[in-house]
Scaffold this motif. Structure first.
Motif, short mmCIF file in Angstrom:
data_model
loop_
_atom_site.label_atom_id
_atom_site.label_comp_id
_atom_site.label_asym_id
_atom_site.label_seq_id
_atom_site.Cartn_x
_atom_site.Cartn_y
_atom_site.Cartn_z
N ILE A 140 67.06 -26.47 55.03
CA ILE A 140 67.64 -25.14 54.83
C ILE A 140 66.84 -24.09 55.60
N ASP A 141 65.51 -24.22 55.61
CA ASP A 141 64.65 -23.27 56.34
C ASP A 141 64.99 -23.25 57.82
N ARG A 142 65.10 -24.43 58.42
CA ARG A 142 65.41 -24.50 59.85
C ARG A 142 66.82 -23.97 60.12
N PHE A 143 67.72 -24.27 59.21
CA PHE A 143 69.11 -23.85 59.40
C PHE A 143 69.24 -22.34 59.35
N THR A 144 68.51 -21.69 58.42
CA THR A 144 68.60 -20.23 58.30
C THR A 144 68.04 -19.55 59.55
N ARG A 145 66.98 -20.11 60.13
CA ARG A 145 66.44 -19.54 61.37
C ARG A 145 67.46 -19.67 62.50
N PHE A 146 68.05 -20.84 62.61
CA PHE A 146 69.05 -21.08 63.64
C PHE A 146 70.25 -20.15 63.44
N LEU A 147 70.66 -20.01 62.18
CA LEU A 147 71.80 -19.16 61.84
C LEU A 147 71.57 -17.72 62.26
N ALA A 148 70.37 -17.20 61.98
CA ALA A 148 70.06 -15.81 62.32
C ALA A 148 70.16 -15.58 63.82
N ILE A 149 69.68 -16.53 64.60
CA ILE A 149 69.75 -16.42 66.06
C ILE A 149 71.21 -16.44 66.52
N ILE A 150 72.01 -17.35 65.95
CA ILE A 150 73.42 -17.45 66.30
C ILE A 150 74.15 -16.13 66.00
N VAL A 151 73.87 -15.56 64.83
CA VAL A 151 74.53 -14.31 64.43
C VAL A 151 74.20 -13.19 65.42
N ILE A 152 72.92 -13.07 65.78
CA ILE A 152 72.50 -12.03 66.71
C ILE A 152 73.18 -12.20 68.07
N VAL A 153 73.22 -13.43 68.57
CA VAL A 153 73.82 -13.69 69.88
C VAL A 153 75.32 -13.38 69.87
N VAL A 154 76.05 -13.89 68.87
CA VAL A 154 77.50 -13.70 68.82
C VAL A 154 77.86 -12.23 68.62
N VAL A 155 77.21 -11.58 67.65
CA VAL A 155 77.51 -10.17 67.36
C VAL A 155 77.13 -9.30 68.55
N GLY A 156 75.97 -9.58 69.14
CA GLY A 156 75.54 -8.83 70.30
C GLY A 156 76.49 -8.96 71.48
N TYR A 157 77.00 -10.17 71.69
CA TYR A 157 77.95 -10.42 72.78
C TYR A 157 79.23 -9.60 72.60
N VAL A 158 79.76 -9.62 71.38
CA VAL A 158 81.00 -8.87 71.11
C VAL A 158 80.77 -7.36 71.29
N ALA A 159 79.59 -6.88 70.85
CA ALA A 159 79.28 -5.46 70.99
C ALA A 159 79.20 -5.06 72.46
N ILE A 160 78.57 -5.90 73.27
CA ILE A 160 78.37 -5.57 74.69
C ILE A 160 79.68 -5.60 75.47
N ILE A 161 80.49 -6.65 75.28
CA ILE A 161 81.71 -6.77 76.10
C ILE A 161 82.77 -5.74 75.75
N ASN A 162 82.68 -5.17 74.54
CA ASN A 162 83.68 -4.17 74.14
C ASN A 162 83.22 -2.73 74.36
N LYS A 163 81.97 -2.57 74.78
CA LYS A 163 81.43 -1.27 75.22
C LYS A 163 81.76 -0.11 74.25
N PRO A 164 81.09 -0.07 73.11
CA PRO A 164 81.33 1.04 72.17
C PRO A 164 80.91 2.38 72.78
N ASP A 165 81.56 3.43 72.37
CA ASP A 165 81.24 4.78 72.84
C ASP A 165 79.95 5.24 72.15
N MET A 166 78.82 5.13 72.86
CA MET A 166 77.52 5.40 72.26
C MET A 166 77.34 6.88 71.91
N TYR A 167 78.03 7.76 72.64
CA TYR A 167 77.95 9.19 72.30
C TYR A 167 78.52 9.41 70.89
#
Length: 396
Positions: A140-167
């Motif tokens: 479970i420990d290893r899985f939670t670490r892997f999960l956190a990395i996956i979440v950051i990568v996937v969420v970050g990718y969606v945020a970048i490609i959709n270019k939110p209006d930072m202003y």
């Protein structure tokens, strides 16, 4: 720490807290509220991040220094108070776990388009089966670490490609529309990421690992900061990802708002992958919620402590059964956050009182700035929680 086992425990404690804080409730709440409040939800993200830091650092330090679990600290502050808090955390943990099982079912629904009720029962069975594995802890420990990395990568990718209006994002964070109307989402999001059992998950894990005492405070701080950093990064990226989608006029699916945002933002593959992330986060949260909640209520009676493992399984079974009967997983996830937000000022208030009690912390001197920040969190969440009670019924 030089000891590899201790380092693993510190990492495990950090990621247990982080993955609990960014579980299915957090994902659902952020998506639904971002759609409702738009750029102004940036103000909610900012405030909850500040309060999140204030709550977690206070709790981790006092548990670490004292070597006592939350309910034992409460009983030393006021005899009998620990039992009351144990009941509160147990009820809040059950509410959260119902939502966690529902989140896992939503994840299966996204991946396989399966029936929600059947998915709920299957996920509950899987959670129980995982817990029955004798050496499940390291897995479970290893899985939670892997999960956190996956979440950051996937969420970050969606945020970048959709270019939110930072202003608009920055403007909303500091000059929100109708700040008074944001009290409910602040309390709900805070409860969903640091309320109830979540506040104590990392600290209790360190106690189990034997990493306590003022001499280990530096390592406790590092572990807490790591967990806070991971949860905060995901919190910001998720808001940016969902805002980028809803600002284009997209209406999210009320039954699974976070998944629908990712479907629009990253296509069908992203949608399916998010389902895997949601399921994984939910299963991890089911196990964490059940374990930590029972670690509180086992002080109520020797029978619970003697058969702790059986009560954890029963806890998961009841959560699954209620979810299968009631349904509405998205609404239940937000409701659970609201309820745990109401518990937070009580549990954190106890920790702050304990920070000045020499019978609990010895000669340890708690930082004044941290005490003041903690008091602010208690006041805001107590008042805000009472004000937001009327908004809970709107969820249904």
């Amino acid at each position: 720490m030089s000891n590899k086992k201790d380092l693993t425990a510190l990492m495990g404690a950090a990621f247990i807290m982080a993955t609990s804080a960014i579980g299915p409730g957090f994902l659902t709440q952020t998506a639904k509220f971002t759609e409702l409040y738009g750029a102004s939800f940036g103000f909610v993200v900012l405030m909850t991040t500040i309060f999140f830091v204030g709550a977690q650092l206070n709790v981790w330090r006092i548990i670490g220094v004292s070597g006592l679990r939350g309910q034992d600290i409460a009983n030393k502050v006021l005899p009998g108070l620990g039992y009351f808090i144990a009941i509160l955390v147990g009820i809040g943990g059950l509410a959260f776990n119902i939502g966690n099982v529902g989140g896992a079912a939503l994840g299966v629904n996204v991946m396989l388009n399966a029936n929600i009720t059947i998915s709920t029962l299957v996920c509950g069975f899987i959670a129980i089966a995982i817990f029955l594995i004798k050496e499940s802890g390291p897995i479970i420990d290893r899985f939670t670490r892997f999960l956190a990395i996956i979440v950051i990568v996937v969420v970050g990718y969606v945020a970048i490609i959709n270019k939110p209006d930072m202003y608009q994002v920055v403007k909303g964070a500091f000059i929100p529309k109708n700040p008074g109307g944001l009290i409910f989402p602040i309390i709900t999001l805070l409860g969903g990421s640091v309320g109830g059992y979540i506040t104590f998950a990392g600290g209790h894990r360190l106690i189990d690992a034997g990493i306590t005492g003022e001499e280990n405070l530096k390592d406790v701080n590092k572990s807490s900061v790591l967990g806070i950093s991971v949860a905060t990064i995901v919190r910001i990226l998720l808001f940016l990802a969902v805002f980028a989608v809803v600002s284009q006029g997209v209406s999210l699916d009320p039954e699974n708002p976070a998944a629908s945002a990712f479907k629009y933002g990253a296509g069908n593959l992203g949608y399916k992958f998010f389902g895997l992330v949601l399921w994984s986060a939910s299963i991890t949260s089911v196990i964490g919620a059940a374990y930590t909640s029972v670690s509180f209520i086992k002080t109520l009676h020797p029978l619970i402590e003697k058969h702790e493992n059986k009560f954890i399984i029963l806890f998961i079974f009841i959560s699954t059964l209620i979810m299968a009967v009631v349904g509405k997983p998205a609404s239940l996830l937000i409701l659970a956050g609201s309820l745990n937000g109401l518990i937070l000022p009580i549990t954190l208030g106890v920790i702050l009182l304990a920070s000045k009690n020499k019978d609990i912390v010895g000669e340890y001197k708690h930082p004044k700035w941290l005490l003041i920040l903690g008091c602010l969190v208690v006041i805001v969440t107590a008042v805000g929680g009472l004000i937001s009670l009327k908004d809970i019924v709107k969820l249904f």
